[in-house]
Design an enzyme around this catalytic site. Structure first.
Site, mmCIF file in Angstrom:
data_model
loop_
_atom_site.group_PDB
_atom_site.id
_atom_site.type_symbol
_atom_site.label_atom_id
_atom_site.label_comp_id
_atom_site.label_asym_id
_atom_site.label_seq_id
_atom_site.Cartn_x
_atom_site.Cartn_y
_atom_site.Cartn_z
ATOM 1 N N ASP A 89 0.941 4.221 9.860
ATOM 2 C CA ASP A 89 1.736 2.989 9.762
ATOM 3 C C ASP A 89 3.217 3.312 9.540
ATOM 4 O O ASP A 89 3.569 4.423 9.123
ATOM 5 C CB ASP A 89 1.211 2.074 8.645
ATOM 6 C CG ASP A 89 1.208 2.731 7.269
ATOM 7 O OD1 ASP A 89 0.851 3.919 7.181
ATOM 8 O OD2 ASP A 89 1.582 2.063 6.287
ATOM 9 N N GLU A 151 -0.114 3.353 4.245
ATOM 10 C CA GLU A 151 0.570 4.202 3.258
ATOM 11 C C GLU A 151 1.825 3.504 2.746
ATOM 12 O O GLU A 151 2.177 3.601 1.578
ATOM 13 C CB GLU A 151 0.943 5.553 3.891
ATOM 14 C CG GLU A 151 1.454 6.590 2.887
ATOM 15 C CD GLU A 151 2.944 6.514 2.608
ATOM 16 O OE1 GLU A 151 3.396 7.127 1.623
ATOM 17 O OE2 GLU A 151 3.670 5.826 3.354
HETATM 18 ZN ZN LIG Z 1 5.692 8.279 4.954
#
Ligand SMILES: [Zn+2]
Length: 405
Positions: A89, A151
């Site tokens: 992401d 994340e």
């Molecule tokens: Zn990162």
């Protein structure tokens, strides 16, 4: 960077990344895999690429089924190997003034621009470009590819992936998280937890505050209490970090609409960044006690008053010993023989560390360019990372000159 000994006579000293790597990175940047949307298109792409090279991969989906991590093993799974970790992401681009379309890889002046180029599709593409090397050389030790989601919104996707990695028939001996570190080897970062407090009071006219419960005043008491807790934590230090102690930070406080009304709602967000060895559970307990005390005071004014706690993010710190032999070996493979550094930002590495896997951070690009307009990665940085991957592949071969572990 200091010059280092070459690991193999077949290496070239090119400062240009391979065409294959640039193609992969261009494709990856083209996926608008911001954390708010499904990452399944990019996972499908990676799984198909791995399948082309004869590699099976396993998806670890979220509860809603609209996102997934990917775990794949190349080489003999019956012995300890190397895990390579990346998140798929990226952060959004809204409100940023880009010179070129953010989801189109654009090369100019030796740099490749695009969202995620540094954080961290550059590393992801480098790992994928090295898959043929891993297939060829990872014959004595396996390499595990661990690709996560979410994340950027507090390491939300990684725990299931880390659990799956740690419970492989033979877990990895070393995990390398490729967050941008300018290809320096990092061994530690602070842990973090962040919460949102929603404070519900009781509204009323400002002339009659004794019949109301002021949510902003309650929030202010919590801010003062958090500051006091923060001040009490500065005595325990670790010189490896700046600042060298655990910090408590209030990032936002909103509440109240008009002077003549007692505010019935306030929202406060805070975070705590812990040095290794800090008693995070103890700090949480102190904050919980503070919130409980303020809640009780509010409820004494109005029975319907309350304070609810919404977790925003939490990840453990990374605290790999500076003397881990693999850290020095990895530094040699990067041609940068420096002692391992510590990072000022958090990563998924703390989760791998917590799961009992020795973990280091080392990736191309600079975190200072991440999350901003015109995020870029140097073509020379990609070439260096590509060289590192080839050398890592050779450490997994039957007769490595300098095994990593
Ligand atoms: Zn990162």
């Amino acid at each position: 960077m200091a010059a280092g000994a070459l690991r193999t006579g077949t290496e070239t000293s090119s400062v240009e990344p391979s065409a294959g790597l640039l193609r992969l990175l261009t494709d990856l940047i083209g996926f608008q895999s911001v954390s708010a949307v499904s990452n399944l298109p990019v996972i499908d792409y990676i799984a198909a690429y791995l399948a082309q090279h004869g590699i099976d991969s396993r998806r670890i989906p979220n509860a809603a089924g609209d996102k997934a991590s990917l775990l794949a093993t190349i080489g003999p799974a019956d012995r300890p190997g190397l895990a390579l970790s990346a998140h798929t992401d990226v952060v959004p681009v809204e409100g940023q003034d880009w010179s070129s379309p953010p989801f189109t890889a654009t090369i100019r002046d030796g740099r490749l621009y695009g969202r995620g180029s540094s954080d961290m599709k550059g590393f992801l593409a480098t790992v994928l470009a090295a898959v043929p090397d891993f297939v060829r050389h990872a014959t004595a030790r396996p390499v595990h590819l661990c690709f996560s989601y979410d994340e950027e919104i507090g390491c939300a996707g990684a725990p299931d992936l880390v659990a799956a990695t740690a419970t492989l028939p033979v877990p990895p001996a070393l995990c390398l998280v490729g967050e941008p570190s300018s290809l320096k080897v990092a061994r530690a970062h602070k842990g973090k937890f962040a919460n949102r407090l929603v404070i519900t009071g009781k509204g009323g006219h400002s002339a009659l505050p004794h019949r109301a419960a002021n949510a902003v005043a309650a929030a202010a008491k919590i801010v003062v209490g958090l500051e006091a807790i923060g001040a009490s934590l500065t005595a325990i230090t670790d010189a490896a970090f700046e600042p060298p102690y655990t910090t408590v930070h209030v990032g936002s406080l909103r509440g109240g609409g008009a002077l003549n009304l007692v505010p019935d709602r306030a929202v406060l967000e805070y975070e705590v960044r812990t040095i290794p060895g800090a008693d995070a559970a103890g700090i949480r307990a102190r904050i919980d006690a503070l919130v409980a005390e303020v809640r009780a005071g509010l409820k004494a004014q109005a029975a319907e008053a309350d304070i609810t706690v919404e977790p925003i993010s939490a990840y453990p710190g990374l605290d790999t010993p500076a003397g881990l032999p693999a850290a020095a070996k990895l530094a040699r493979l990067t041609d940068c023989n420096e002692a391992p550094i510590t990072l000022a930002y958090g990563t998924e590495a703390g989760l791998y560390d917590e799961a009992g896997i020795a973990t280091l951070v080392c990736g191309p690009g600079d975190i200072a360019r991440a999350h901003k307009a015109d995020e870029w990665i140097g073509l020379d940085e990609l070439a260096s990372a590509e060289r590192l991957m080839r050398r890592l592949a050779l450490t997994l071969s039957d007769a490595p000159t300098d095994p990593l572990f």
